[in-house]
Design a protein around this motif. Structure first.
Motif, short mmCIF file in Angstrom:
data_model
loop_
_atom_site.label_atom_id
_atom_site.label_comp_id
_atom_site.label_asym_id
_atom_site.label_seq_id
_atom_site.Cartn_x
_atom_site.Cartn_y
_atom_site.Cartn_z
N LEU A 62 0.77 -1.21 -0.01
CA LEU A 62 -0.02 -0.25 -0.30
C LEU A 62 0.75 1.21 -0.22
N LEU A 63 2.46 1.62 1.16
CA LEU A 63 2.82 2.38 1.18
C LEU A 63 3.32 2.36 -0.47
N ASP A 64 4.16 1.96 -0.99
CA ASP A 64 4.52 1.52 -2.15
C ASP A 64 3.94 2.13 -3.40
N ILE A 158 -1.20 5.28 10.35
CA ILE A 158 -0.61 7.44 10.05
C ILE A 158 0.58 7.47 9.96
N LEU A 159 1.74 6.43 10.91
CA LEU A 159 3.32 6.44 10.49
C LEU A 159 3.98 6.00 9.14
N GLY A 160 3.03 5.71 8.98
CA GLY A 160 3.87 4.22 7.18
C GLY A 160 3.31 5.22 6.17
N ILE A 161 1.96 5.94 6.52
CA ILE A 161 2.10 7.13 5.56
C ILE A 161 2.73 8.64 5.46
N ILE A 162 3.32 8.95 7.00
CA ILE A 162 3.69 10.13 6.90
C ILE A 162 5.36 9.95 6.43
N LYS A 168 11.37 8.13 1.37
CA LYS A 168 11.06 7.32 0.36
C LYS A 168 9.60 6.12 0.79
N PRO A 169 8.70 6.48 -0.09
CA PRO A 169 7.56 5.18 -0.11
C PRO A 169 7.37 4.45 0.84
N ARG A 170 8.41 3.39 0.86
CA ARG A 170 8.08 2.16 2.12
C ARG A 170 9.50 2.82 3.17
N SER A 171 9.47 3.98 3.15
CA SER A 171 11.14 4.09 4.25
C SER A 171 10.04 3.57 6.29
N TRP A 172 8.71 3.46 6.47
CA TRP A 172 8.36 3.02 6.93
C TRP A 172 8.63 1.73 7.57
N CYS A 173 9.34 1.11 6.48
CA CYS A 173 9.20 -0.84 6.22
C CYS A 173 11.08 -0.42 7.52
N VAL A 174 11.67 0.83 7.07
CA VAL A 174 13.44 0.70 7.64
C VAL A 174 13.19 0.42 9.61
N TYR A 175 11.61 1.01 9.77
CA TYR A 175 11.84 0.58 10.98
C TYR A 175 10.19 0.34 11.89
N CYS A 176 9.88 -0.42 10.97
CA CYS A 176 8.20 -0.97 11.36
C CYS A 176 8.67 -1.86 12.19
N PRO A 177 8.54 -2.20 13.31
CA PRO A 177 8.29 -2.92 14.55
C PRO A 177 8.61 -4.42 14.27
N MET A 178 7.83 -5.31 13.10
CA MET A 178 7.42 -6.16 12.51
C MET A 178 8.12 -6.47 11.79
N GLY A 179 9.16 -5.43 11.05
CA GLY A 179 10.23 -6.05 10.37
C GLY A 179 11.53 -5.71 11.16
N THR A 180 11.75 -5.46 11.57
CA THR A 180 12.65 -4.93 12.84
C THR A 180 12.27 -6.92 13.25
N MET A 181 11.72 -7.34 13.50
CA MET A 181 11.57 -8.79 15.16
C MET A 181 11.98 -9.67 13.90
N THR A 182 11.13 -9.42 12.63
CA THR A 182 11.46 -10.52 11.44
C THR A 182 13.05 -10.40 11.23
N GLN A 183 13.69 -9.53 11.29
CA GLN A 183 14.75 -10.00 11.14
C GLN A 183 15.78 -10.00 11.77
N LEU A 184 15.39 -9.19 13.46
CA LEU A 184 15.59 -10.33 14.32
C LEU A 184 16.26 -12.03 13.81
N ILE A 185 14.77 -11.92 13.89
CA ILE A 185 14.75 -13.68 14.30
C ILE A 185 15.32 -13.95 13.01
#
Ligand code: SF4
Length: 194
Positions: A62-64, A158-162, A168-185
């Protein structure tokens, strides 16, 4: 056949839109958001790394779409502090603390120590009355969880849209908690397989 399947996956963003819209009509649909919490973790824990982010995440798509196709993004580089470990892990810690607090509020309603609070909290600060929803068919704690969970999902959108508009369109993915967790795993799985 394969091409057709890819097309379906490309439209996962519609599911994100439907999910957010359903909450307007009945807050209890917020429970479905648990799938967005559990599926990425299950995929990562099963050794498929960030496949959820790369293929299935409707919010990422959606952000993309908003940033690139609808040209809503300024497409600026994201500030380096947002990429830093301290910020990403700090935000994950903050996010999880708020999640636990939401569970605690649900417990308080479950134990009848407090009453159901019919509002959505945006950005963990602004209370939005959500009185029109009928929650009488379920226990108050079930509805309380839905209000809390929908608040989290709306806030992160809302944070993702801001961030999509500002950077950049998917900048939220840089600090998205779910992304951080899956990266850690994924990292810990990679290390343990070495
Ligand atoms: S980082 Fe978050 S928003 Fe981005 S694709 Fe992954 S789960 Fe979705």
């Amino acid at each position: 056949m394969k091409k057709n399947k890819k097309k379906i996956i490309d439209y996962m963003w519609i599911i994100s839109c439907i999910y957010l819209s359903l909450g307007l009509f009945n807050i209890l649909f917020a429970w479905l958001g648990l799938l967005c919490f559990s599926i990425p973790l299950i995929i990562s824990l099963s050794g498929r790394g960030k496949k959820y982010c790369n293929v299935y995440c409707g919010r990422g798509q959606l952000l993309d779409l908003m940033g690139n196709k609808l040209k809503m993004s300024r497409k600026k580089d994201i500030p380096s502090f947002l990429r830093s470990k301290w910020f990403r892990y700090g935000f994950l810690t903050f996010f999880m603390t708020m999640f636990v607090l939401m569970l605690f509020n649900t417990y308080m309603v479950f134990s009848e120590a407090s009453e159901l609070q019919k509002f959505i909290k945006i950005l963990w600060t602004f209370k939005l009355p959500w009185n029109w929803v009928n929650t009488s068919m379920v226990s108050p704690w079930v509805a309380q969880f839905a209000f809390g969970f929908y608040s989290i999902m709306l806030t992160s959108t809302i944070l993702g849209i801001i961030t999509m508009i500002l950077y950049k369109p998917r900048s939220w993915c840089v600090y998205c908690p779910m992304g951080t967790m899956t990266q850690l795993i994924s990292k810990s799985k990679y290390r343990s397989n070495k």
